[in-house]
Motif scaffolding. Structure first.
Motif, mmCIF file in Angstrom:
data_model
loop_
_atom_site.group_PDB
_atom_site.id
_atom_site.type_symbol
_atom_site.label_atom_id
_atom_site.label_comp_id
_atom_site.label_asym_id
_atom_site.label_seq_id
_atom_site.Cartn_x
_atom_site.Cartn_y
_atom_site.Cartn_z
ATOM 1 N N ARG A 128 -20.360 6.464 -5.630
ATOM 2 C CA ARG A 128 -21.657 6.085 -5.100
ATOM 3 C C ARG A 128 -21.531 4.921 -4.146
ATOM 4 N NH1 ARG A 128 -26.804 5.640 -8.291
ATOM 5 N NH2 ARG A 128 -27.261 5.144 -6.154
ATOM 6 N N ARG A 129 -20.561 4.015 -4.414
ATOM 7 C CA ARG A 129 -20.441 2.879 -3.532
ATOM 8 C C ARG A 129 -19.806 3.289 -2.205
ATOM 9 N NH1 ARG A 129 -17.541 -2.290 -5.860
ATOM 10 N NH2 ARG A 129 -18.281 -1.293 -7.731
ATOM 11 N N ALA A 130 -18.833 4.195 -2.296
ATOM 12 C CA ALA A 130 -18.145 4.628 -1.085
ATOM 13 C C ALA A 130 -19.070 5.473 -0.224
ATOM 14 C CB ALA A 130 -16.895 5.412 -1.450
ATOM 15 N N LEU A 131 -19.870 6.315 -0.846
ATOM 16 C CA LEU A 131 -20.752 7.193 -0.102
ATOM 17 C C LEU A 131 -22.185 6.725 -0.265
ATOM 18 C CD1 LEU A 131 -19.385 10.749 -0.893
ATOM 19 C CD2 LEU A 131 -18.964 9.337 1.105
ATOM 20 N N TYR A 179 -28.531 1.220 5.662
ATOM 21 C CA TYR A 179 -28.264 1.954 6.887
ATOM 22 C C TYR A 179 -29.012 1.353 8.057
ATOM 23 C CZ TYR A 179 -25.941 5.775 4.519
ATOM 24 O OH TYR A 179 -25.056 6.524 3.816
ATOM 25 N N ARG A 229 -23.493 1.445 8.654
ATOM 26 C CA ARG A 229 -24.015 0.662 7.540
ATOM 27 C C ARG A 229 -23.749 -0.808 7.766
ATOM 28 N NH1 ARG A 229 -22.479 3.338 1.893
ATOM 29 N NH2 ARG A 229 -20.666 4.136 2.971
ATOM 30 N N GLY A 286 -29.305 0.019 -6.756
ATOM 31 C CA GLY A 286 -27.941 0.537 -6.716
ATOM 32 C C GLY A 286 -27.125 0.085 -5.527
#
Lengths: 198, 292, 311
Positions: B19-22, C17, C23, C65
């Motif tokens: 999740r962090r990478a994508l 983003y 990003r 998150g």
């Protein structure tokens, strides 16, 4: 009197009256306070005066005539929660051109930064967003501003900044203002006279 | 209290590595790419694989999966991969067409209910309730039967049964927008009705419509397969997943598991890909989650 | 070093983003240090967007998150890892929610509050809930009511009960006061003060300085994601002359009763934090030295301040 409420009352459906028999008047260039504890119906009064709700009895007159049902309303309302008053799918640039194109001077006075214009409302803090709502309501077409707990959620400096901008419009072009608040010290600092509710 | 807010969003600070990478957008792209790949593979296989693989070859009956026949062969020696691809292509074309028409119907009825006054609202709401009160599948079978069955019957059945949920969402969205604070404020700022409809409401309703449309696909495809499986849909000579699964049922107890498993999995994968894509598109179109 | 909550040099950034797939990392809280001790009310004041609510979320472990946290947060001497936060949340660290909407509208009030009570030897959860209700003058009828049937005052006491029933030693109250009339405000503040007097630590997040001053032992002032001043509450009285940071002084002068004096400009956005002091563009004491490095918190006259000119 510029804005005049004549024995107005309001209730939802056949529910209990939120308020009844209320007289309020705001003249051009005048700052009037409406003071009352939370839950006493101040917000409903503000909505009725700004034409967001129609009074169930009595009448609201602007310049001696009923408020217009369509077109620009010379009585504008700024409420406590700016996040509800702005379309979340609009960029602030669009928000700042609804009603009138907010001018440089107003932006400067309210501390609105140019880069905020490209953002969506959820990318701004409550204080930043409320500056836009005040800017939008300070159109030259606005003759009376109803400020319903306008700065209750804001820090002291932002509060002072917003009120300085409103004060400037009062002094320069005779804007009439109704300050709706539960806060005695704020009303004392701003208003020429006070109406107590509840 | 158990930390009310805490329980509502129990997301830990440290995320799983993937999740962090994508980020959200990469995952949307991935879902779209996978869905496109699956679609391309199915349609490609359905059109490119030669008809010869579907001719009866009694010498190659009931073969387990192999390199030549990755999905195995059936009791007439036909290649199951070709049959599955053809079947899914049919389902897809039918599902896409029916879902699109159904979504447009939902948009028209939902908007009418929310804007044309109390009578229209009552009528549409009554229709929605009526359609939702009868089990989907039963209604679908009845309508499809009434229109003479076959591909046309199933398509009409899907169009007429799948609009109510989306129509209800669109109606509720427009009603909520009409009562929202920012629309009221906009009115008092002198904004015209047309500008409110196009400027304020459309940007909210369009994403709902788009997501509804994408999510209708898998529904339509599954229901087509189900109706056909039950024998009320496409005729047996059409290549349809429902038919394949129905036939496979008869051979399941003989140990020829591949007859049902591979077509079933392919159908499931396709449906799931659309489901994920719909959810991701929803997140992307919402300013609150677009940047995550 | 604090015996309860110790936050040292914490930074929180978000990945978000820009256009397309590009990003960017935004630092929203920047090298922030503050502590909460047993038996005190620490008021955290600052404008919206200064990071004060975010800090509360970080302590509770409920950041979104795409957030990333660095620095050290210690609770009763232990590092606050996500696992430790899961155990502490609602048991040792409790939140007094701001709004009525934090209650389930379809569930009676008593059972909702009961959930939060610890299961241990001191009687049942229901008894614990009744003890807390009795303490706050909430009758058995309230217990059987639905949230919508409560008055504003009762709702606030129920929300407070949800935090107190857990027996937590650290209580975080996030903006519990906006829009309250003077009596209701005084009541809420009195209840928070009582909790501190029972040797709990209370972190009161608010933008209302005048109220904070009445009950807090210490006040932490946040600006642009960092604490610019942490000082005893009495420094704000009677005329604010003891305050150390130019921003804190400006806040004081902006209070309605002190003349409602504004400061031009706005708090810098977190995606555009300047090098050096974040307040310098609005500060009348700013010099070229203020642009060089971000001033660290240092001890001045019994308080902490992040300004090179403070003396």
């Amino acid at each position: 009197m510029l804005l005049e409420a004549d024995g107005i009352g309001f209730r939802y459906g056949v529910g209990p009256w939120v308020f009844r028999g209320l007289d309020i008047a705001v003249d051009a260039g005048e700052v009037v306070g409406l003071l009352g504890p939370s839950g006493c119906g101040k917000t409903t009064v503000a909505r009725v005066l700004a034409g967001h709700e129609r009074p169930r009895e009595g009448r609201v007159l602007f310049d001696g005539a009923p408020l217009p049902r369509s077109g620009y309303c010379p009585v504008q309302l700024v409420s406590q929660h700016p996040e509800h008053a702005v379309n979340p799918r609009w960029r602030m640039r669009e928000v700042a051109s609804e009603g009138w194109r907010v001018d440089e001077g107003t932006m400067e006075m309210l501390g609105i930064q140019a880069e905020w214009l490209e953002r969506y409302s959820n990318e701004l803090s409550g204080g930043e967003l409320q500056r836009f709502c005040v800017a939008r309501a300070l159109s030259p077409l606005t003759r009376v501003l109803i400020a319903d707990e306008m700065t209750t959620m804001l820090d002291a400096i932002t509060q002072a900044q917003l009120w300085r901008a409103v004060r400037e419009a009062v002094d320069r072009r005779g804007l009439g203002v109704l300050v709706v608040s539960h806060e005695r010290s704020l009303i004392d600092a701003l208003c020429d006279r006070v109406v107590a509710l509840g | 209290m158990n930390g009310t807010a805490a329980e509502a969003h129990p997301r830990p600070v440290r995320m799983p590595r993937v999740r962090r990478a994508l980020g959200g957008r990469q995952r949307t792209l991935l879902a779209a790419a996978l869905a496109a790949l699956a679609l391309g593979a199915i349609v490609g296989a359905g059109t490119l694989l030669p008809d010869a693989r579907l001719t009866t070859d009694l010498g190659a009956r009931n073969q387990a999966p192999s390199l030549a026949n990755p999905f195995g062969t059936d009791w007439l020696g036909r290649d199951m991969l070709t049959r599955t691809a053809r079947g899914l292509t049919t389902s897809l074309a039918l599902g896409a067409a029916a879902a699109s028409v159904s979504a447009l119907l939902a948009l028209a009825l939902g908007a009418a209910a929310a804007t044309l006054g109390k009578m229209a609202d009552a009528a549409v709401s009554w229709l929605i309730d009526l359609f939702l009160s009868v089990p989907h599948l039963v209604l679908l079978i009845l309508i499809s039967f009434a229109f003479g069955g076959g591909a046309r019957g199933v398509a009409i059945g899907i169009v007429l049964t799948h609009w109510p949920t989306l129509a209800r969402v669109i109606r509720a969205e427009i009603l909520a927008l009409r009562g929202s604070e920012f629309v009221r404020v906009s009115r008092r700022l002198g904004t015209s009705n047309l500008r409110i409809a196009t400027g304020h409401m459309l940007p909210h309703v369009f994403p709902q419509f788009l997501v509804g449309l994408v999510l209708l696909f898998p529904h339509a495809i599954l229901h087509e397969a189900a109706v056909t499986f039950l024998g009320f849909g496409l005729p047996p000579h059409e290549p349809a997943v429902g038919i394949i699964l129905a036939e496979a049922m008869m051979h399941l107890s003989t140990g020829r598991w591949w007859l049902a498993v591979f077509p079933g999995l392919a159908l499931l994968a396709m449906v799931r890909a659309f489901d994920v894509l719909g959810d991701r598109v929803r997140a992307l179109l919402d300013p609150r989650t677009a940047h995550e | 070093m604090s015996d309860l909550l110790d936050i040292v040099d914490v930074s929180i950034s978000f990945t978000r983003y820009e256009a397309g797939l590009r990003r960017r990392t935004l630092r929203v809280i920047n090298g922030l240090s503050v502590d909460v001790r047993r038996g005190e009310v620490l008021a955290v004041i600052g404008s919206s967007g200064s990071g004060k609510s975010l800090l509360a979320h970080a302590v509770l472990g409920i950041l979104p998150g795409n957030a990333h946290l660095s620095g050290s947060m210690r609770f009763v001497g232990e590092e606050l890892t996500p696992e430790r936060q899961r155990r502490a949340r609602g048991r040792e660290i409790a939140l007094v929610p701001q709004a009525v909407t934090s209650l389930d509208p379809l569930m009676r009030v008593g059972p909702q509050v009961r959930w939060g009570a610890p299961v241990n030897g001191n009687g049942s959860q229901a008894e614990a809930q009744r003890r807390v209700f009795a303490r706050y003058g909430l009758t058995p009828e309230v217990e059987r009511s639905f949230p919508a049937q409560l008055s504003g005052g009762m709702t606030r006491r129920v929300l407070l009960s949800t935090a107190v029933v857990s027996g937590a030693s650290l209580i975080i109250a996030d903006e519990p006061t906006p829009g309250l009339d003077p009596e209701a405000l005084a009541e809420t503040m009195r209840h928070l003060r009582e909790l501190a007097d029972e040797n709990k630590g209370v972190m009161l997040i608010t933008h209302d300085i005048e109220t904070a001053v009445t009950i807090a032992d210490r006040i932490a002032v946040f600006y642009a994601g960092t604490a610019v001043e942490v000082c005893p509450a009495h420094d704000f009285l009677p005329d604010g002359a003891a305050l150390r940071h130019p921003y804190t002084r400006a806040l004081w002068r902006a209070l309605p009763r002190n003349g409602l004096a504004p400061v031009a400009g706005a708090q810098p956005s977190y995606d555009d934090l300047p090098d050096g002091c974040a307040f310098r563009a609005r500060c009348d004491r700013a010099t070229s030295a203020c642009a060089a490095t971000r001033p660290a918190l240092r001890s001045v006259r019994g308080g902490m301040v992040a300004c090179i000119h403070a003396a």
